[in-house]
Write an enzyme that holds these catalytic residues in place. Structure first.
Site, PDB file in Angstrom:
ATOM      1  N   HIS A 174      55.096  46.375  37.336  1.00 29.09           N
ATOM      2  CA  HIS A 174      54.587  47.677  37.790  1.00 29.09           C
ATOM      3  C   HIS A 174      55.069  47.948  39.210  1.00 29.09           C
ATOM      4  O   HIS A 174      54.850  47.150  40.125  1.00 29.09           O
ATOM      5  CB  HIS A 174      53.051  47.699  37.709  1.00 29.09           C
ATOM      6  CG  HIS A 174      52.574  47.701  36.291  1.00 29.09           C
ATOM      7  ND1 HIS A 174      51.457  47.035  35.876  1.00 29.09           N
ATOM      8  CD2 HIS A 174      53.106  48.303  35.196  1.00 29.09           C
ATOM      9  CE1 HIS A 174      51.309  47.236  34.565  1.00 29.09           C
ATOM     10  NE2 HIS A 174      52.295  48.001  34.135  1.00 29.09           N
ATOM     11  N   GLU A 177      53.165  47.550  42.658  1.00 25.05           N
ATOM     12  CA  GLU A 177      52.436  46.307  42.906  1.00 25.05           C
ATOM     13  C   GLU A 177      53.299  45.379  43.771  1.00 25.05           C
ATOM     14  O   GLU A 177      53.646  44.263  43.408  1.00 25.05           O
ATOM     15  CB  GLU A 177      52.000  45.709  41.564  1.00 25.05           C
ATOM     16  CG  GLU A 177      51.085  46.714  40.832  1.00 25.05           C
ATOM     17  CD  GLU A 177      50.709  46.346  39.400  1.00 25.05           C
ATOM     18  OE1 GLU A 177      51.005  45.217  38.976  1.00 25.05           O
ATOM     19  OE2 GLU A 177      50.105  47.199  38.727  1.00 25.05           O
ATOM     20  N   HIS A 309      50.619  40.637  38.883  1.00 23.18           N
ATOM     21  CA  HIS A 309      50.263  42.057  39.075  1.00 23.18           C
ATOM     22  C   HIS A 309      49.320  42.167  40.270  1.00 23.18           C
ATOM     23  O   HIS A 309      48.863  41.165  40.823  1.00 23.18           O
ATOM     24  CB  HIS A 309      49.530  42.599  37.841  1.00 23.18           C
ATOM     25  CG  HIS A 309      50.406  42.769  36.646  1.00 23.18           C
ATOM     26  ND1 HIS A 309      50.817  43.988  36.188  1.00 23.18           N
ATOM     27  CD2 HIS A 309      50.955  41.853  35.813  1.00 23.18           C
ATOM     28  CE1 HIS A 309      51.585  43.836  35.127  1.00 23.18           C
ATOM     29  NE2 HIS A 309      51.692  42.541  34.874  1.00 23.18           N
ATOM     30  N   GLU A 382      46.092  39.096  38.580  1.00 23.96           N
ATOM     31  CA  GLU A 382      45.897  40.329  39.334  1.00 23.96           C
ATOM     32  C   GLU A 382      45.530  39.906  40.748  1.00 23.96           C
ATOM     33  O   GLU A 382      44.445  39.378  40.993  1.00 23.96           O
ATOM     34  CB  GLU A 382      44.766  41.180  38.724  1.00 23.96           C
ATOM     35  CG  GLU A 382      45.065  41.682  37.310  1.00 23.96           C
ATOM     36  CD  GLU A 382      45.927  42.942  37.254  1.00 23.96           C
ATOM     37  OE1 GLU A 382      46.376  43.403  38.328  1.00 23.96           O
ATOM     38  OE2 GLU A 382      46.151  43.444  36.142  1.00 23.96           O
TER      39      GLU A 382
HETATM   40  O1  0X9 Z   1      47.200  47.172  32.478  1.00 22.38           O
HETATM   41  C1  0X9 Z   1      47.989  46.285  32.797  1.00 22.38           C
HETATM   42  O2  0X9 Z   1      49.141  46.225  32.393  1.00 22.38           O
HETATM   43  C2  0X9 Z   1      47.506  45.185  33.751  1.00 22.38           C
HETATM   44  N1  0X9 Z   1      46.718  45.736  34.815  1.00 22.38           N
HETATM   45  S1  0X9 Z   1      47.429  46.619  36.008  1.00 22.38           S
HETATM   46  O3  0X9 Z   1      46.393  47.195  36.830  1.00 22.38           O
HETATM   47  N2  0X9 Z   1      48.263  45.649  36.941  1.00 22.38           N
HETATM   48  O4  0X9 Z   1      48.283  47.591  35.391  1.00 22.38           O
HETATM   49  C3  0X9 Z   1      46.609  44.240  32.981  1.00 22.38           C
HETATM   50  C4  0X9 Z   1      47.212  43.589  31.788  1.00 22.38           C
HETATM   51  C5  0X9 Z   1      46.291  42.579  31.213  1.00 22.38           C
HETATM   52  N3  0X9 Z   1      45.727  42.989  29.975  1.00 22.38           N
HETATM   53  C6  0X9 Z   1      44.497  43.605  29.842  1.00 22.38           C
HETATM   54  N4  0X9 Z   1      43.753  43.884  30.841  1.00 22.38           N
HETATM   55  N5  0X9 Z   1      44.055  43.844  28.588  1.00 22.38           N
HETATM   56 ZN    ZN Z   2      50.284  45.786  36.922  1.00 23.41          ZN
END
Ligand code: 0X9
Ligand code: ZN
Ligand code: CA
Length: 432
Positions: A174, A177, A309, A382
């Site tokens: 992303h 990030e 992330h 994260e």
């Molecule tokens: O949504 C995502 O891809 C990740 N969070 S972010 O804020 N960095 O975009 C999290 C991916 C992990 N999977 C789940 N939370 N289900």
């Molecule tokens: Zn992310």
């Protein structure tokens, strides 16, 4: 909240039925509608207090950035924020990142501690030049706009493909990030500079083959900082069919249960657009090809991985596509190994360990693919901060040293278990 709806939204009302049938969020216009003038921003959404409710919020095309007990923070276009409000939640815009003057292609001066793509390339080249026996740069391919997708291999006698457990670190799927790129810089330096002095580092570099992909979305990173103002950009920079909407969410484009479960969007306007097909993003296809290239003699050499992330201070493990812990392809022992190793790592960095779908459902993520297709034990980290109060996606550069070093032990733990992850649940004899 009731912002004006762009004209394009009205035009798309006629397409609503087809759009829904195609799995497209009702909030979004057709892909061939002109680009919306508005850019995405962050909003606090008061009300959602369960994973199914958060998954419903995400289905509007908003990306969930932060999860609280009974609220979330999302990144959304204005009309997507309207769609969230239409679900009955209170939606409040949050202040955007601080902007600095126009005209720069690098990070703003106050964030000069962050590495843009050229500076990252310089770090990689220097690490490799200074440590020719330990570090080698390997090409993985190139991004949509033609930037090198670099990998750095780190191990002693790096020129040989040893029979050592291999471990993968991926960064910056992303764009905004940026702290995750600094995590890669930290690991490159730690594994080379501390080799020979820190016994744990030395042992890991001597006994594992470590792959660091310091930026798998360089086009997005550069776009996010171009012009001296942060753009809260998440996706890559590949135009979608239709020509107006730009960007695929790389972390919804992986080829395992792609688009299966309401955890991504079919609309190119969405923050979580899954692309036209699994691996339709060149970055995902080439990183996936790289991972597949580590199957040697029928056996995947990579045994463990972290995908970095921001933000939330979380350690997440698969699956994301289902709320279930176990099921086809995830036995009780496999789940427990993920969970135990996740908790062990959280013990040193203070993050919250949980299954990724405890937050909200996602499909087509690297986590689900690495486990579901490649049987690699793996995590999403994260990183800092825990909430938008700490600067959200744009914390000042003074936190870089502290927040990258914070993951030192966790990374060494993962490397340490890479020879037999099942050892963490005392089932080494049974599986290894
Ligand atoms: O949504 C995502 O891809 C990740 N969070 S972010 O804020 N960095 O975009 C999290 C991916 C992990 N999977 C789940 N939370 N289900
Ligand atoms: Zn992310
Ligand atoms: Ca090997």
């Amino acid at each position: 909240m009731h912002a004006r709806r762009p004209l394009a939204a009205a035009a798309s009302a006629a397409l609503l039925l087809t759009a829904v049938a195609a799995g497209t969020a009702a909030a979004d216009p057709a892909p061939d509608s002109p680009a919306p003038a508005a850019s995405p921003g962050q909003y606090r959404v008061a009300g959602p207090d369960s994973a199914p409710e958060r998954t419903e919020v995400a289905a509007t095309g908003a990306a969930i950035d932060e999860v609280g007990d009974d609220s979330v923070v999302v990144t959304a276009l204005p009309r997507q924020a309207d769609a969230v409000a239409d679900l009955g939640y209170e939606v409040t815009p949050l202040p955007g990142p601080e902007q600095e003057g126009p005209g720069t292609l690098d990070f703003p001066p106050s964030d000069s501690g962050y590495h843009d793509y050229d500076e990252l390339t310089d770090v990689v080249d220097k690490v490799v030049a200074d440590n020719p026996d330990l570090a080698a740069k390997v090409g993985v391919g190139s991004s949509y706009e033609g930037r090198d997708l670099m990998a750095v291999k780190i191990t002693s006698d790096v020129g040989t493909d040893h029979d050592r457990p291999e471990v993968l670190f991926t960064h910056s799927q992303h764009a905004r990030e940026h702290l995750t790129v600094e995590m890669a810089v930290y690991l490159l330096r730690m594994l080379t500079e501390d080799y020979g002095t820190d016994p744990r580092v030395t042992e890991m570099v001597d006994t594992r083959e470590i792959w660091i992909l310091p930026n798998v979305n360089p086009d997005g990173s550069e776009h996010d900082i171009a012009g001296g103002s942060y753009k809260s950009w998440r996706k890559n920079r590949q135009p979608a069919p239709g020509g107006w909407a730009v960007g695929t969410d790389l972390n919804r484009n992986w080829d395992y249960n792609w688009g299966c479960c309401g955890g991504s969007s079919g609309s190119p306007w969405s923050q979580t657009y899954r692309g036209t097909a699994p691996e339709s993003a060149p970055e995902v296809r080439q990183v996936a090809d790289f991972v597949r290239s580590r199957v040697v003699g029928g056996e995947q050499q990579i045994t463990a991985a972290i995908d970095f992330h921001t933000y939330g201070e979380l350690i997440l493990w698969p699956y994301g596509y289902t709320y279930d812990e176990t099921g086809p392809g995830m036995s009780r022992d496999e789940y427990d190994t993920h969970a135990e190793l996740g908790r062990l790592m959280a013990g040193s960095n203070g993050y919250t360990p949980q299954q990724s779908s405890d937050l909200y459902v996602t499909d087509g993520t690297i986590n689900d693919w690495l486990w579901g297709e490649q049987r690699i034990f793996n995590y999403t980290f994260e990183m800092y901060p825990s909430g938008s109060g700490g600067g959200g996606f744009y914390p000042g550069d003074e936190i870089i040293d502290r927040e990258t070093d914070r993951n030192r032990e966790a990374v060494l733990d993962l490397l340490g278990y890479a020879d037999c992850p099942y050892r963490v649940i005392d089932k080494e004899d049974q599986y290894c």
